[in-house]
Write a protein that holds these residues in place. Structure first.
Motif, PDB file in Angstrom:
ATOM      1  N   MET A   1       3.112  -7.035  -9.585  1.00 18.30           N
ATOM      2  CA  MET A   1       2.334  -7.537 -10.713  1.00 18.30           C
ATOM      3  C   MET A   1       2.684  -8.998 -10.965  1.00 18.30           C
ATOM      4  SD  MET A   1       1.834  -5.661 -14.385  1.00 18.30           S
ATOM      5  CE  MET A   1       3.382  -6.245 -15.057  1.00 18.30           C
ATOM      6  N   THR A   2       1.684  -9.806 -11.296  1.00 17.88           N
ATOM      7  CA  THR A   2       1.917 -11.210 -11.586  1.00 17.88           C
ATOM      8  C   THR A   2       2.739 -11.356 -12.855  1.00 17.88           C
ATOM      9  OG1 THR A   2      -0.303 -11.600 -10.730  1.00 17.88           O
ATOM     10  CG2 THR A   2       0.770 -13.446 -11.835  1.00 17.88           C
ATOM     11  N   GLU A   3       3.867 -12.074 -12.755  1.00 12.23           N
ATOM     12  CA  GLU A   3       4.670 -12.359 -13.954  1.00 12.23           C
ATOM     13  C   GLU A   3       4.241 -13.712 -14.494  1.00 12.23           C
ATOM     14  OE1 GLU A   3       6.781 -10.371 -15.491  1.00 12.23           O
ATOM     15  OE2 GLU A   3       6.586  -8.782 -13.994  1.00 12.23           O
ATOM     16  N   VAL A   4       3.677 -13.727 -15.680  1.00 17.02           N
ATOM     17  CA  VAL A   4       3.200 -14.990 -16.242  1.00 17.02           C
ATOM     18  C   VAL A   4       4.198 -15.520 -17.273  1.00 17.02           C
ATOM     19  CG1 VAL A   4       0.742 -14.601 -15.865  1.00 17.02           C
ATOM     20  CG2 VAL A   4       1.832 -13.691 -17.928  1.00 17.02           C
ATOM     21  N   ILE A   5       4.111 -16.813 -17.518  1.00 16.23           N
ATOM     22  CA  ILE A   5       4.920 -17.434 -18.574  1.00 16.23           C
ATOM     23  C   ILE A   5       4.426 -16.917 -19.923  1.00 16.23           C
ATOM     24  CG2 ILE A   5       5.416 -19.627 -19.734  1.00 16.23           C
ATOM     25  CD1 ILE A   5       5.044 -21.016 -17.001  1.00 16.23           C
ATOM     26  N   VAL A   6       5.350 -16.531 -20.789  1.00 15.03           N
ATOM     27  CA  VAL A   6       4.969 -16.106 -22.137  1.00 15.03           C
ATOM     28  C   VAL A   6       5.710 -16.946 -23.161  1.00 15.03           C
ATOM     29  CG1 VAL A   6       4.997 -14.203 -23.792  1.00 15.03           C
ATOM     30  CG2 VAL A   6       4.455 -13.744 -21.405  1.00 15.03           C
ATOM     31  N   TRP A   7       4.936 -17.568 -24.041  1.00 14.78           N
ATOM     32  CA  TRP A   7       5.540 -18.369 -25.115  1.00 14.78           C
ATOM     33  C   TRP A   7       6.065 -17.446 -26.204  1.00 14.78           C
ATOM     34  CZ3 TRP A   7       0.487 -21.716 -25.488  1.00 14.78           C
ATOM     35  CH2 TRP A   7       0.447 -22.606 -24.399  1.00 14.78           C
ATOM     36  N   ASP A   8       6.885 -18.007 -27.103  1.00 19.00           N
ATOM     37  CA  ASP A   8       7.280 -17.255 -28.297  1.00 19.00           C
ATOM     38  C   ASP A   8       6.021 -16.836 -29.056  1.00 19.00           C
ATOM     39  OD1 ASP A   8       9.975 -17.328 -27.913  1.00 19.00           O
ATOM     40  OD2 ASP A   8      10.327 -19.092 -29.183  1.00 19.00           O
ATOM     41  N   GLY A   9       6.109 -15.667 -29.710  1.00 20.51           N
ATOM     42  CA  GLY A   9       4.939 -15.130 -30.404  1.00 20.51           C
ATOM     43  C   GLY A   9       4.300 -16.106 -31.385  1.00 20.51           C
ATOM     44  N   TRP A  10       5.152 -16.777 -32.179  1.00 20.61           N
ATOM     45  CA  TRP A  10       4.581 -17.660 -33.212  1.00 20.61           C
ATOM     46  C   TRP A  10       3.893 -18.866 -32.589  1.00 20.61           C
ATOM     47  CZ3 TRP A  10       6.510 -22.655 -33.920  1.00 20.61           C
ATOM     48  CH2 TRP A  10       7.737 -22.934 -33.300  1.00 20.61           C
ATOM     49  N   ILE A  11       4.397 -19.327 -31.427  1.00 17.14           N
ATOM     50  CA  ILE A  11       3.746 -20.463 -30.753  1.00 17.14           C
ATOM     51  C   ILE A  11       2.385 -19.997 -30.197  1.00 17.14           C
ATOM     52  CG2 ILE A  11       3.912 -22.120 -28.843  1.00 17.14           C
ATOM     53  CD1 ILE A  11       6.936 -22.041 -29.174  1.00 17.14           C
ATOM     54  N   GLY A  12       2.395 -18.810 -29.580  1.00 16.20           N
ATOM     55  CA  GLY A  12       1.134 -18.245 -29.095  1.00 16.20           C
ATOM     56  C   GLY A  12       0.135 -18.064 -30.225  1.00 16.20           C
ATOM     57  N   GLY A  13       0.646 -17.640 -31.387  1.00 16.16           N
ATOM     58  CA  GLY A  13      -0.223 -17.450 -32.554  1.00 16.16           C
ATOM     59  C   GLY A  13      -0.834 -18.762 -33.023  1.00 16.16           C
TER      60      GLY A  13
ATOM     61  N   SER B   1       3.786 -16.545  -7.758  1.00 13.32           N
ATOM     62  CA  SER B   1       2.387 -16.683  -7.356  1.00 13.32           C
ATOM     63  C   SER B   1       1.586 -15.448  -7.758  1.00 13.32           C
ATOM     64  CB  SER B   1       2.305 -16.886  -5.849  1.00 13.32           C
ATOM     65  OG  SER B   1       2.872 -15.781  -5.201  1.00 13.32           O
ATOM     66  N   LEU B   2       0.278 -15.585  -7.674  1.00 18.77           N
ATOM     67  CA  LEU B   2      -0.647 -14.508  -8.031  1.00 18.77           C
ATOM     68  C   LEU B   2      -0.375 -13.289  -7.154  1.00 18.77           C
ATOM     69  CD1 LEU B   2      -3.450 -14.119  -9.700  1.00 18.77           C
ATOM     70  CD2 LEU B   2      -4.466 -14.378  -7.459  1.00 18.77           C
ATOM     71  N   ASN B   3      -0.310 -12.131  -7.774  1.00 22.82           N
ATOM     72  CA  ASN B   3       0.045 -10.917  -7.069  1.00 22.82           C
ATOM     73  C   ASN B   3      -0.928  -9.812  -7.488  1.00 22.82           C
ATOM     74  OD1 ASN B   3       1.291  -8.806  -5.845  1.00 22.82           O
ATOM     75  ND2 ASN B   3       3.189  -8.920  -7.021  1.00 22.82           N
ATOM     76  N   LEU B   4      -1.764  -9.375  -6.560  1.00 22.93           N
ATOM     77  CA  LEU B   4      -2.743  -8.336  -6.886  1.00 22.93           C
ATOM     78  C   LEU B   4      -2.051  -6.978  -6.928  1.00 22.93           C
ATOM     79  CD1 LEU B   4      -5.764  -9.389  -4.628  1.00 22.93           C
ATOM     80  CD2 LEU B   4      -5.347  -9.956  -7.020  1.00 22.93           C
ATOM     81  N   SER B   5      -2.199  -6.258  -8.043  1.00 27.42           N
ATOM     82  CA  SER B   5      -1.482  -4.985  -8.170  1.00 27.42           C
ATOM     83  C   SER B   5      -2.117  -4.089  -9.222  1.00 27.42           C
ATOM     84  CB  SER B   5      -0.028  -5.284  -8.530  1.00 27.42           C
ATOM     85  OG  SER B   5       0.544  -4.215  -9.219  1.00 27.42           O
ATOM     86  N   PHE B   6      -2.007  -2.780  -8.992  1.00 26.65           N
ATOM     87  CA  PHE B   6      -2.479  -1.816  -9.985  1.00 26.65           C
ATOM     88  C   PHE B   6      -1.366  -1.431 -10.957  1.00 26.65           C
ATOM     89  CE2 PHE B   6      -5.819  -1.154  -6.784  1.00 26.65           C
ATOM     90  CZ  PHE B   6      -6.930  -1.109  -7.605  1.00 26.65           C
ATOM     91  N   SER B   7      -0.226  -2.108 -10.866  1.00 25.69           N
ATOM     92  CA  SER B   7       0.892  -1.806 -11.764  1.00 25.69           C
ATOM     93  C   SER B   7       0.486  -2.066 -13.218  1.00 25.69           C
ATOM     94  CB  SER B   7       2.092  -2.674 -11.405  1.00 25.69           C
ATOM     95  OG  SER B   7       3.050  -2.610 -12.434  1.00 25.69           O
ATOM     96  N   LEU B   8       1.025  -1.248 -14.125  1.00 23.78           N
ATOM     97  CA  LEU B   8       0.749  -1.426 -15.546  1.00 23.78           C
ATOM     98  C   LEU B   8       2.005  -1.872 -16.295  1.00 23.78           C
ATOM     99  CD1 LEU B   8      -1.413   1.779 -16.205  1.00 23.78           C
ATOM    100  CD2 LEU B   8      -2.204  -0.517 -15.657  1.00 23.78           C
ATOM    101  N   GLY B   9       2.969  -2.424 -15.552  1.00 25.29           N
ATOM    102  CA  GLY B   9       4.200  -2.878 -16.186  1.00 25.29           C
ATOM    103  C   GLY B   9       5.187  -1.736 -16.351  1.00 25.29           C
ATOM    104  N   ASP B  10       6.450  -2.084 -16.624  1.00 26.02           N
ATOM    105  CA  ASP B  10       7.535  -1.099 -16.646  1.00 26.02           C
ATOM    106  C   ASP B  10       7.253   0.083 -17.564  1.00 26.02           C
ATOM    107  OD1 ASP B  10       8.874  -2.649 -14.884  1.00 26.02           O
ATOM    108  OD2 ASP B  10      10.100  -3.673 -16.408  1.00 26.02           O
ATOM    109  N   MET B  11       6.704  -0.190 -18.756  1.00 24.15           N
ATOM    110  CA  MET B  11       6.580   0.885 -19.738  1.00 24.15           C
ATOM    111  C   MET B  11       5.410   1.817 -19.429  1.00 24.15           C
ATOM    112  SD  MET B  11       7.759  -0.963 -23.217  1.00 24.15           S
ATOM    113  CE  MET B  11       8.037   0.595 -24.059  1.00 24.15           C
ATOM    114  N   TYR B  12       4.207   1.258 -19.289  1.00 24.54           N
ATOM    115  CA  TYR B  12       3.041   2.112 -19.027  1.00 24.54           C
ATOM    116  C   TYR B  12       3.167   2.838 -17.681  1.00 24.54           C
ATOM    117  CZ  TYR B  12       0.183   0.744 -23.049  1.00 24.54           C
ATOM    118  OH  TYR B  12      -0.312   0.575 -24.311  1.00 24.54           O
ATOM    119  N   ASN B  13       3.862   2.231 -16.709  1.00 28.07           N
ATOM    120  CA  ASN B  13       4.048   2.895 -15.414  1.00 28.07           C
ATOM    121  C   ASN B  13       4.774   4.229 -15.559  1.00 28.07           C
ATOM    122  OD1 ASN B  13       2.710   1.068 -13.851  1.00 28.07           O
ATOM    123  ND2 ASN B  13       4.529  -0.040 -13.188  1.00 28.07           N
TER     124      ASN B  13
END
Lengths: 156, 165
Positions: free
Chosen positions: B1-13, B83-95
């Motif tokens: 699964m593609t790991e993307v950069i995630v900002w702090d929640g308040w910055i994203g908000g 890099s971009l990674n094509l996958s049907f993974s739903l991440g650690d929790m949903y998997n």
């Protein structure tokens, strides 16, 4: 209608920001509803506060849209009886798919292929609603037909 | 699964809130996504619902907005270290809660999508149109809808992670 092409770069920007905000990360949805990590709650609530201030400012200054120059219509969506059941159904799907209508599109762009199914489902669900609305419109002009159908239920 | 950069929640908000204002300031159109899925139906369906009111002209801004969002996701992944990674993974929790076989996974995600699509039309909007835009407008039906969204989401996730596993 010339401004519609403007929404291509706007959509790109919105999709990019959804991703950076963590709204395309499945785990954050699970953690949000398990009250473990409130990343997305922060995103949503801060976005609302910023939106509130910004919209207040646009209202106060009676701002006209930059493109088209029309004054902005700030009328909110109306209440209707189907709003609450619809919202809860939406929520059930939101938690199940770990995505909402906007973020699932950005997920597709990130190569999260599960999004293909979710997007297909959203289109299907939207279609289902349109079909149901059509049915209601078809039956409305024939109240007598409705009465015939209803009668056996009352007897039983 | 593609790991993307995630900002702090308040910055994203802040970023998404500023985006919502920028869009309405530039175009006069309030942020909203779910209605646009009906535009997609307009092209393949002859049902009257998809050819009147907001759908009388389906090639409108909502369609272009919907096309743009995946491209934004693509850009977000290209600008992340991995890099971009094509996958049907739903991440650690949903998997851990959603079965691995692709047909079953697809079925559950499709069901989730149907609930999202049908529910958002019944409610008249989604997390963008009701929760971000509507609550920013202090529109009380949007606040009610948002409460409904969170109740539904909490029910599904609590059941999936606490009762099924």
């Amino acid at each position: 209608m010339k401004d519609k092409i403007l929404f291509l770069p706007l959509g790109i920007l919105f999709g990019f920001l959804l991703s950076r905000a963590g709204a395309t990360t499945y785990d954050f949805y699970a953690q949000l509803f398990l009250f473990q990590d409130l990343q997305l709650l922060w995103v949503i609530s801060v976005a609302i506060v910023v939106g509130l201030l910004g919209i207040g400012l646009l209202k106060l200054t009676n701002f006209k849209a930059l493109v088209g120059g029309k004054s902005i219509d700030f009328k909110g969506k109306p209440y209707r009886p189907s709003l609450i059941p619809g919202a809860v159904l939406f929520g059930l799907g939101w938690g199940l798919a770990g995505a909402c209508p906007g973020t699932v599109l950005a997920m597709l762009g990130e190569g999260k292929l599960g999004a293909i199914f979710t997007i297909f489902g959203i289109i299907l669900g939207t279609y289902l609603y349109g079909w149901q609305v059509g049915l209601r419109m078809d039956t409305k002009p024939q109240p007598s037909a409705d009465q015939i159908i209803v009668k056996p239920d009352i007897i039983s | 699964m593609t790991e993307v950069i995630v900002w702090d929640g308040w910055i994203g908000g802040i970023a998404i809130g500023l985006y919502a204002i920028f869009q309405v300031w530039l175009t006069g159109k309030l942020l909203g996504v779910s209605t646009g899925y009906g535009n997609l139906c307009s092209f393949t369906s002859r049902l009257p619902f998809f050819h009147r009111d907001s759908y009388s002209q389906p090639n409108n801004w909502r369609l272009w907005f919907l096309i743009g969002i995946p491209l934004g996701g693509l850009m977000a992944s290209f600008t992340s270290p991995e890099s971009l990674n094509l996958s049907f993974s739903l991440g650690d929790m949903y998997n851990t809660v959603i079965p691995k076989p692709i047909w079953l996974r697809g079925l559950l995600l499709t069901l989730g999508g149907v609930l999202i699509g049908y529910g958002s039309r019944l409610a008249g909007g989604c997390t963008s149109g009701h929760t971000i835009t509507g609550v920013s407008l202090l529109n009380w039906p949007s606040l009610v809808a948002s409460a409904g969204f969170f109740i539904g989401g909490t029910v599904t996730v609590q059941v999936m992670f606490n009762l099924l596993v």
